[in-house]
Design a protein around this motif. Structure first.
Motif, PDB file in Angstrom:
ATOM      1  N   ASP A 161      57.636  -4.912  35.616  1.00  0.00           N
ATOM      2  CA  ASP A 161      58.546  -5.135  36.735  1.00  0.00           C
ATOM      3  C   ASP A 161      58.798  -3.832  37.476  1.00  0.00           C
ATOM      4  O   ASP A 161      59.282  -2.860  36.896  1.00  0.00           O
ATOM      5  CB  ASP A 161      59.866  -5.713  36.211  1.00  0.00           C
ATOM      6  CG  ASP A 161      60.748  -6.279  37.315  1.00  0.00           C
ATOM      7  OD1 ASP A 161      60.412  -6.072  38.506  1.00  0.00           O
ATOM      8  OD2 ASP A 161      61.772  -6.920  36.994  1.00  0.00           O
ATOM      9  N   LEU A 162      58.475  -3.807  38.761  1.00  0.00           N
ATOM     10  CA  LEU A 162      58.749  -2.647  39.608  1.00  0.00           C
ATOM     11  C   LEU A 162      59.814  -2.955  40.653  1.00  0.00           C
ATOM     12  O   LEU A 162      59.911  -2.273  41.673  1.00  0.00           O
ATOM     13  CB  LEU A 162      57.462  -2.166  40.290  1.00  0.00           C
ATOM     14  CG  LEU A 162      56.432  -1.520  39.353  1.00  0.00           C
ATOM     15  CD1 LEU A 162      55.125  -1.242  40.085  1.00  0.00           C
ATOM     16  CD2 LEU A 162      56.971  -0.242  38.739  1.00  0.00           C
ATOM     17  N   ASP A 163      60.627  -3.950  40.381  1.00  0.00           N
ATOM     18  CA  ASP A 163      61.742  -4.271  41.275  1.00  0.00           C
ATOM     19  C   ASP A 163      62.812  -3.195  41.147  1.00  0.00           C
ATOM     20  O   ASP A 163      63.268  -2.891  40.030  1.00  0.00           O
ATOM     21  CB  ASP A 163      62.336  -5.630  40.910  1.00  0.00           C
ATOM     22  CG  ASP A 163      63.570  -5.940  41.736  1.00  0.00           C
ATOM     23  OD1 ASP A 163      63.444  -6.080  42.963  1.00  0.00           O
ATOM     24  OD2 ASP A 163      64.676  -6.008  41.142  1.00  0.00           O
ATOM     25  N   PRO A 164      63.242  -2.580  42.246  1.00  0.00           N
ATOM     26  CA  PRO A 164      64.206  -1.475  42.159  1.00  0.00           C
ATOM     27  C   PRO A 164      65.490  -1.831  41.414  1.00  0.00           C
ATOM     28  O   PRO A 164      66.011  -1.003  40.657  1.00  0.00           O
ATOM     29  CB  PRO A 164      64.482  -1.138  43.628  1.00  0.00           C
ATOM     30  CG  PRO A 164      63.244  -1.550  44.350  1.00  0.00           C
ATOM     31  CD  PRO A 164      62.770  -2.781  43.632  1.00  0.00           C
ATOM     32  N   ALA A 165      66.013  -3.028  41.619  1.00  0.00           N
ATOM     33  CA  ALA A 165      67.260  -3.410  40.941  1.00  0.00           C
ATOM     34  C   ALA A 165      67.064  -3.413  39.427  1.00  0.00           C
ATOM     35  O   ALA A 165      67.945  -2.964  38.671  1.00  0.00           O
ATOM     36  CB  ALA A 165      67.720  -4.776  41.433  1.00  0.00           C
ATOM     37  N   ALA A 166      65.925  -3.935  38.975  1.00  0.00           N
ATOM     38  CA  ALA A 166      65.657  -3.959  37.538  1.00  0.00           C
ATOM     39  C   ALA A 166      65.479  -2.546  36.990  1.00  0.00           C
ATOM     40  O   ALA A 166      65.935  -2.233  35.878  1.00  0.00           O
ATOM     41  CB  ALA A 166      64.409  -4.799  37.265  1.00  0.00           C
ATOM     42  N   LEU A 167      64.837  -1.682  37.747  1.00  0.00           N
ATOM     43  CA  LEU A 167      64.634  -0.299  37.323  1.00  0.00           C
ATOM     44  C   LEU A 167      65.972   0.435  37.225  1.00  0.00           C
ATOM     45  O   LEU A 167      66.203   1.204  36.281  1.00  0.00           O
ATOM     46  CB  LEU A 167      63.711   0.412  38.310  1.00  0.00           C
ATOM     47  CG  LEU A 167      62.296  -0.170  38.427  1.00  0.00           C
ATOM     48  CD1 LEU A 167      61.579   0.424  39.634  1.00  0.00           C
ATOM     49  CD2 LEU A 167      61.500   0.090  37.163  1.00  0.00           C
TER      50      LEU A 167
ATOM     51  N   VAL B  30      61.314   2.073  49.029  1.00  0.00           N
ATOM     52  CA  VAL B  30      59.984   2.320  49.584  1.00  0.00           C
ATOM     53  C   VAL B  30      59.042   2.833  48.499  1.00  0.00           C
ATOM     54  O   VAL B  30      57.866   2.430  48.420  1.00  0.00           O
ATOM     55  CB  VAL B  30      60.066   3.319  50.754  1.00  0.00           C
ATOM     56  CG1 VAL B  30      58.683   3.597  51.328  1.00  0.00           C
ATOM     57  CG2 VAL B  30      60.986   2.794  51.846  1.00  0.00           C
ATOM     58  N   TYR B  31      59.534   3.699  47.651  1.00  0.00           N
ATOM     59  CA  TYR B  31      58.762   4.300  46.559  1.00  0.00           C
ATOM     60  C   TYR B  31      58.240   3.213  45.619  1.00  0.00           C
ATOM     61  O   TYR B  31      57.036   3.135  45.332  1.00  0.00           O
ATOM     62  CB  TYR B  31      59.694   5.261  45.822  1.00  0.00           C
ATOM     63  CG  TYR B  31      59.091   6.237  44.847  1.00  0.00           C
ATOM     64  CD1 TYR B  31      58.958   7.581  45.185  1.00  0.00           C
ATOM     65  CD2 TYR B  31      58.732   5.862  43.559  1.00  0.00           C
ATOM     66  CE1 TYR B  31      58.471   8.514  44.289  1.00  0.00           C
ATOM     67  CE2 TYR B  31      58.237   6.780  42.642  1.00  0.00           C
ATOM     68  CZ  TYR B  31      58.107   8.111  43.013  1.00  0.00           C
ATOM     69  OH  TYR B  31      57.624   9.036  42.112  1.00  0.00           O
ATOM     70  N   ALA B  32      59.151   2.354  45.170  1.00  0.00           N
ATOM     71  CA  ALA B  32      58.766   1.292  44.238  1.00  0.00           C
ATOM     72  C   ALA B  32      57.860   0.268  44.905  1.00  0.00           C
ATOM     73  O   ALA B  32      56.906  -0.228  44.293  1.00  0.00           O
ATOM     74  CB  ALA B  32      60.018   0.621  43.672  1.00  0.00           C
ATOM     75  N   ALA B  33      58.148  -0.061  46.161  1.00  0.00           N
ATOM     76  CA  ALA B  33      57.322  -1.030  46.881  1.00  0.00           C
ATOM     77  C   ALA B  33      55.904  -0.511  47.069  1.00  0.00           C
ATOM     78  O   ALA B  33      54.929  -1.273  46.961  1.00  0.00           O
ATOM     79  CB  ALA B  33      57.952  -1.361  48.225  1.00  0.00           C
ATOM     80  N   ALA B  34      55.757   0.783  47.345  1.00  0.00           N
ATOM     81  CA  ALA B  34      54.432   1.364  47.510  1.00  0.00           C
ATOM     82  C   ALA B  34      53.646   1.293  46.211  1.00  0.00           C
ATOM     83  O   ALA B  34      52.455   0.944  46.198  1.00  0.00           O
ATOM     84  CB  ALA B  34      54.547   2.809  47.988  1.00  0.00           C
TER      85      ALA B  34
ATOM     86  N   TRP C  87      53.651   5.313  51.338  1.00  0.00           N
ATOM     87  CA  TRP C  87      54.618   6.310  50.867  1.00  0.00           C
ATOM     88  C   TRP C  87      54.364   7.652  51.548  1.00  0.00           C
ATOM     89  O   TRP C  87      55.302   8.328  51.955  1.00  0.00           O
ATOM     90  CB  TRP C  87      54.578   6.488  49.350  1.00  0.00           C
ATOM     91  CG  TRP C  87      55.467   7.621  48.932  1.00  0.00           C
ATOM     92  CD1 TRP C  87      55.104   8.870  48.571  1.00  0.00           C
ATOM     93  CD2 TRP C  87      56.903   7.618  48.945  1.00  0.00           C
ATOM     94  NE1 TRP C  87      56.209   9.658  48.329  1.00  0.00           N
ATOM     95  CE2 TRP C  87      57.327   8.907  48.548  1.00  0.00           C
ATOM     96  CE3 TRP C  87      57.861   6.650  49.236  1.00  0.00           C
ATOM     97  CZ2 TRP C  87      58.674   9.248  48.450  1.00  0.00           C
ATOM     98  CZ3 TRP C  87      59.210   6.995  49.139  1.00  0.00           C
ATOM     99  CH2 TRP C  87      59.604   8.276  48.755  1.00  0.00           C
ATOM    100  N   ARG C  88      53.106   8.042  51.676  1.00  0.00           N
ATOM    101  CA  ARG C  88      52.777   9.296  52.377  1.00  0.00           C
ATOM    102  C   ARG C  88      53.388   9.314  53.771  1.00  0.00           C
ATOM    103  O   ARG C  88      54.030  10.292  54.168  1.00  0.00           O
ATOM    104  CB  ARG C  88      51.257   9.439  52.470  1.00  0.00           C
ATOM    105  CG  ARG C  88      50.768  10.612  53.323  1.00  0.00           C
ATOM    106  CD  ARG C  88      49.347  10.355  53.818  1.00  0.00           C
ATOM    107  NE  ARG C  88      49.279   9.136  54.616  1.00  0.00           N
ATOM    108  CZ  ARG C  88      48.166   8.418  54.778  1.00  0.00           C
ATOM    109  NH1 ARG C  88      47.043   8.774  54.196  1.00  0.00           N
ATOM    110  NH2 ARG C  88      48.194   7.330  55.537  1.00  0.00           N
ATOM    111  N   ASP C  89      53.199   8.236  54.505  1.00  0.00           N
ATOM    112  CA  ASP C  89      53.698   8.186  55.880  1.00  0.00           C
ATOM    113  C   ASP C  89      55.227   8.238  55.912  1.00  0.00           C
ATOM    114  O   ASP C  89      55.820   8.894  56.789  1.00  0.00           O
ATOM    115  CB  ASP C  89      53.198   6.917  56.572  1.00  0.00           C
ATOM    116  CG  ASP C  89      51.686   6.893  56.720  1.00  0.00           C
ATOM    117  OD1 ASP C  89      51.050   7.960  56.584  1.00  0.00           O
ATOM    118  OD2 ASP C  89      51.132   5.801  56.957  1.00  0.00           O
ATOM    119  N   PHE C  90      55.859   7.580  54.963  1.00  0.00           N
ATOM    120  CA  PHE C  90      57.322   7.587  54.877  1.00  0.00           C
ATOM    121  C   PHE C  90      57.828   8.985  54.522  1.00  0.00           C
ATOM    122  O   PHE C  90      58.756   9.509  55.162  1.00  0.00           O
ATOM    123  CB  PHE C  90      57.765   6.567  53.834  1.00  0.00           C
ATOM    124  CG  PHE C  90      59.259   6.508  53.611  1.00  0.00           C
ATOM    125  CD1 PHE C  90      60.092   5.821  54.487  1.00  0.00           C
ATOM    126  CD2 PHE C  90      59.838   7.146  52.520  1.00  0.00           C
ATOM    127  CE1 PHE C  90      61.465   5.771  54.268  1.00  0.00           C
ATOM    128  CE2 PHE C  90      61.200   7.107  52.303  1.00  0.00           C
ATOM    129  CZ  PHE C  90      62.018   6.413  53.189  1.00  0.00           C
TER     130      PHE C  90
END
Length: 417
Positions: free
Chosen positions: A33-39, A63-67, A219-222
């Motif tokens: 799971d890479l969902d930010p809330a779970a992390l 953005v980090y986790a989504a990437a 992520w690079r662009d962000f």
């Protein structure tokens, strides 16, 4: 052994060992799971803390986790590594916030006259920063501490005096050597080796480091659009906290990311002395993409040599163009440019000038420590690799080098075969 040249015949078409295959197969069906809330919840459970400090980090975390989650080429092992990395970063952020609440005097600590090594990966930065760190008067960041800079509350050394964070780093290193044993000949991140403070900057989810762990162009662009002054200020706070925990000594720092962040770097550390290292970008790129391709045998479902070299040629060019553009932001009397071909064998003369620029006496004890490090760490100590840019990646040195005329024009760089 020194002088041993290693070749990786299966670099882009890896033949996995039974142990490597067994681990990858074992994790194949694991839900990661890479969902930010779970992390976030996992980090809170791990530390028993719930204050992450300034809340603006959350949008960057998303953005980090989504990437990371969007990279469909990851093996489940790498997804698990990324999951654990984010939980670790969040946990360390919680521990830092807690430490600052308990000891607000940390904010008043000054980070004075650091020496900062700035240069491309594989350009001598690791050699130089480890050499400077041999001076006992300097504070540096060992790898084990870069991964867990702040201890869990109530956790301390065992009966043998071993910090559990160090013990965990040793176990991690042993596992890495089993999965990718040739990394030692490329860039061995053993627990005591000096690491980049960009690992600390990542606690604010604002560094380029994720690009080395996955294919994350979004992520690079962000990252490139972020106001890095704010995040380098957060890095300075982390360094203050580490100084509080382990004593006041001038820091030695290093990261390739600083090449494209010289403005924020110098506004954050205005009295720094900066050592710029310069090397033929062809040598840098072939070394970096070979190391990444080798690690990709466990990180990725398939090796993509074309995509790998395309990405990093572009990325290295971006870093170097920013460095050339902003080099004059660092005053001549507080900096020096060090050519890779001039570094080996001339370390003492370089250190004399660097220390003079820093206003620090080069004592006999420091000279002896430097010489001891040089004697114990000859180039190629763990062997070396035989690179094949054309064979593995389908690119000639001349083709890549043609992109970097602006860099050769600006600095003293020697072409390497």
């Amino acid at each position: 052994m020194p002088g041993t040249a290693l070749a990786i015949a299966d670099l882009t078409r890896p033949v996995l060992s039974p142990a490597q295959r067994q681990i990858l197969d074992h994790l194949e069906g694991l839900a990661v799971d890479l969902d930010p809330a779970a992390l976030i919840d996992e980090a809170i459970q791990k530390t028993g803390l719930d204050d992450f400090g300034p809340a603006d980090f959350r949008s960057r975390l998303d953005v980090y986790a989504a990437a990371a989650d969007a990279d469909s080429g990851n093996t489940n092992l790498n997804r698990l590594i990324l999951h654990n990395r984010i939980v670790r970063l969040l946990s360390q952020r919680l521990l830092l916030t807690d430490l600052l609440h308990r000891y607000p005097e940390i904010y008043h600590i000054e980070i004075e006259k650091p020496i900062i090594v700035v240069g491309l990966p594989r350009s001598g930065t690791t050699h130089l920063v480890n050499l400077i760190a041999a001076d006992a008067r300097r504070r540096a960041l060992p790898y084990w501490e870069s991964q867990e800079p702040f201890p869990l509350r109530g956790e301390g050394p065992d009966v043998n005096g071993t910090d559990p964070r160090f013990a965990r780093s040793v176990a991690e290193h042993e596992s890495a050597m089993m999965m990718t044993p040739l990394v030692q000949a490329m860039h061995d991140r053993f627990p005591q080796a000096i690491e980049e403070e960009v690992e600390l900057l990542d606690l604010d989810f604002a560094s380029y480091v994720l690009e080395w762990h996955a294919r994350v162009p979004q992520w690079r662009d962000f990252y490139l659009e972020l106001d890095q002054d704010a995040h380098y200020a957060y890095l300075r706070t982390i360094l203050k906290a580490l100084t509080f925990l382990r004593g006041p000594r001038p820091w030695v720092l290093k990261s390739p990311q600083h090449c494209e962040q010289l403005g924020p770097l110098m506004r954050t550390f205005p009295d720094a002395t900066v050592a710029f290292t310069h090397r033929d970008p062809v040598a840098v790129i072939q070394s970096a993409v070979t190391m990444l391709a080798y690690g990709d045998r466990i990180r990725r479902k398939e090796i993509d040599p074309d995509g790998l070299v395309d990405y990093w040629v572009d990325r290295i060019e971006q870093l170097l163009r920013a460095c050339v553009r902003d080099r004059e932001l660092v005053a001549a009397d507080r900096s020096m440019d060090i050519s890779f071909h001039h570094l080996s064998g001339n370390e003492m003369a370089i250190l004399e000038k660097l220390y003079a620029n820093n206003g620090t006496e080069l004592t006999e004890q420091a000279r002896a420590a430097f010489q001891g490090y040089l004697d114990d760490n000859p180039r190629g100590k763990h062997g070396s690799l035989r690179y094949d840019l054309q064979g593995h990646f389908g690119r000639s040195p001349a083709e890549i080098r043609s992109r970097f005329g602006f860099y050769f024009d600006r600095f003293d760089i020697r072409e390497e075969a």
